[in-house]
Motif scaffolding. Structure first.
Motif, short mmCIF file in Angstrom:
data_model
loop_
_atom_site.label_atom_id
_atom_site.label_comp_id
_atom_site.label_asym_id
_atom_site.label_seq_id
_atom_site.Cartn_x
_atom_site.Cartn_y
_atom_site.Cartn_z
N LEU A 152 0.80 -1.23 0.00
CA LEU A 152 0.00 0.00 0.00
C LEU A 152 0.83 1.27 0.00
O LEU A 152 0.35 2.31 -0.44
N GLY A 153 2.01 1.19 0.53
CA GLY A 153 2.80 2.39 0.78
C GLY A 153 2.48 2.89 2.18
O GLY A 153 1.41 2.63 2.73
N GLU A 154 3.42 3.62 2.75
CA GLU A 154 3.28 4.06 4.14
C GLU A 154 2.06 4.95 4.35
O GLU A 154 1.30 4.78 5.31
N THR A 155 1.84 5.90 3.47
CA THR A 155 0.75 6.86 3.64
C THR A 155 -0.62 6.18 3.60
O THR A 155 -1.47 6.44 4.46
N ILE A 156 -0.82 5.30 2.64
CA ILE A 156 -2.13 4.63 2.53
C ILE A 156 -2.32 3.65 3.68
O ILE A 156 -3.41 3.56 4.24
N GLU A 157 -1.27 2.94 4.06
CA GLU A 157 -1.39 2.01 5.18
C GLU A 157 -1.76 2.75 6.46
O GLU A 157 -2.67 2.35 7.18
N LYS A 158 -1.10 3.85 6.72
CA LYS A 158 -1.42 4.64 7.92
C LYS A 158 -2.81 5.25 7.81
O LYS A 158 -3.55 5.31 8.79
N GLY A 159 -3.17 5.72 6.62
CA GLY A 159 -4.50 6.30 6.42
C GLY A 159 -5.61 5.29 6.63
O GLY A 159 -6.64 5.59 7.25
N LEU A 160 -5.42 4.08 6.11
CA LEU A 160 -6.41 3.02 6.32
C LEU A 160 -6.53 2.66 7.79
O LEU A 160 -7.65 2.47 8.30
N THR A 161 -5.41 2.57 8.47
CA THR A 161 -5.42 2.25 9.90
C THR A 161 -6.14 3.34 10.69
O THR A 161 -7.00 3.04 11.54
N LEU A 162 -5.83 4.58 10.41
CA LEU A 162 -6.47 5.69 11.11
C LEU A 162 -7.96 5.77 10.80
O LEU A 162 -8.79 5.89 11.71
N THR A 163 -8.31 5.64 9.54
CA THR A 163 -9.73 5.68 9.14
C THR A 163 -10.50 4.54 9.78
O THR A 163 -11.60 4.73 10.31
N GLY A 164 -9.93 3.34 9.74
CA GLY A 164 -10.57 2.19 10.36
C GLY A 164 -10.78 2.37 11.85
O GLY A 164 -11.84 2.08 12.40
N SER A 165 -9.76 2.88 12.51
CA SER A 165 -9.86 3.11 13.96
C SER A 165 -10.92 4.14 14.30
O SER A 165 -11.68 3.97 15.25
N ILE A 166 -11.00 5.20 13.51
CA ILE A 166 -12.03 6.23 13.73
C ILE A 166 -13.42 5.65 13.51
O ILE A 166 -14.35 5.92 14.29
N LEU A 167 -13.59 4.85 12.46
CA LEU A 167 -14.90 4.24 12.19
C LEU A 167 -15.32 3.29 13.32
O LEU A 167 -16.48 3.26 13.72
N ILE A 168 -14.37 2.53 13.84
CA ILE A 168 -14.68 1.62 14.95
C ILE A 168 -15.07 2.42 16.19
O ILE A 168 -16.06 2.10 16.86
N ALA A 169 -14.32 3.46 16.49
CA ALA A 169 -14.64 4.31 17.64
C ALA A 169 -16.02 4.96 17.47
O ALA A 169 -16.81 5.01 18.41
N LEU A 170 -16.32 5.42 16.26
CA LEU A 170 -17.62 6.02 15.98
C LEU A 170 -18.74 5.00 16.19
O LEU A 170 -19.78 5.32 16.79
N ALA A 171 -18.55 3.79 15.71
CA ALA A 171 -19.56 2.75 15.88
C ALA A 171 -19.81 2.45 17.36
O ALA A 171 -20.96 2.32 17.79
N HIS A 172 -18.74 2.35 18.12
CA HIS A 172 -18.89 2.10 19.55
C HIS A 172 -19.60 3.27 20.25
O HIS A 172 -20.45 3.06 21.11
#
Length: 103
Positions: free
Chosen positions: A66-86
């Motif tokens: 993915l490259g560093e930027t996309i990998e970090k972006g996916l991780t951050l976006t995923g974490s935010i979505l999980i936190a939002l769902a909770h």
């Protein structure tokens, strides 16, 4: 043969990232399903599922693909979505005056 792990090569952050996902995915999945069973509301599930998939893809595909930027972006976006769902699940619980959470 690998006799010693060279943490300076970036292996430690990758190991920790994988370990967090191994713990976070089952725990978050359980919490989201339990919330649905308790509240019979699925409005927060898409955000939780997309968030879990995003962090799984970030770890499985990794920085090499993915490259560093996309990998970090996916991780951050995923974490935010999980936190939002909770958080949305918690709000639903409070609206329903559910006894499964302590204030």
């Amino acid at each position: 043969e690998i006799s010693e792990c060279d943490w300076s090569s970036g292996a430690l952050p990758i190991f920790i990232h994988k370990l967090i996902v191994i713990v976070a995915v089952p725990v978050s999945s359980y919490a989201l399903v339990l919330g649905y069973k308790n509240h019979k509301t699925a409005s927060y599930l898409p955000a939780g599922i997309l968030g879990l998939l995003a962090i799984i893809f970030a770890v499985v595909l990794g920085e090499e693909i993915l490259g560093e930027t996309i990998e970090k972006g996916l991780t951050l976006t995923g974490s935010i979505l999980i936190a939002l769902a909770h958080y949305k699940n918690y709000q639903i619980c409070k609206q329903l005056n559910c006894s499964c959470h302590e204030d």
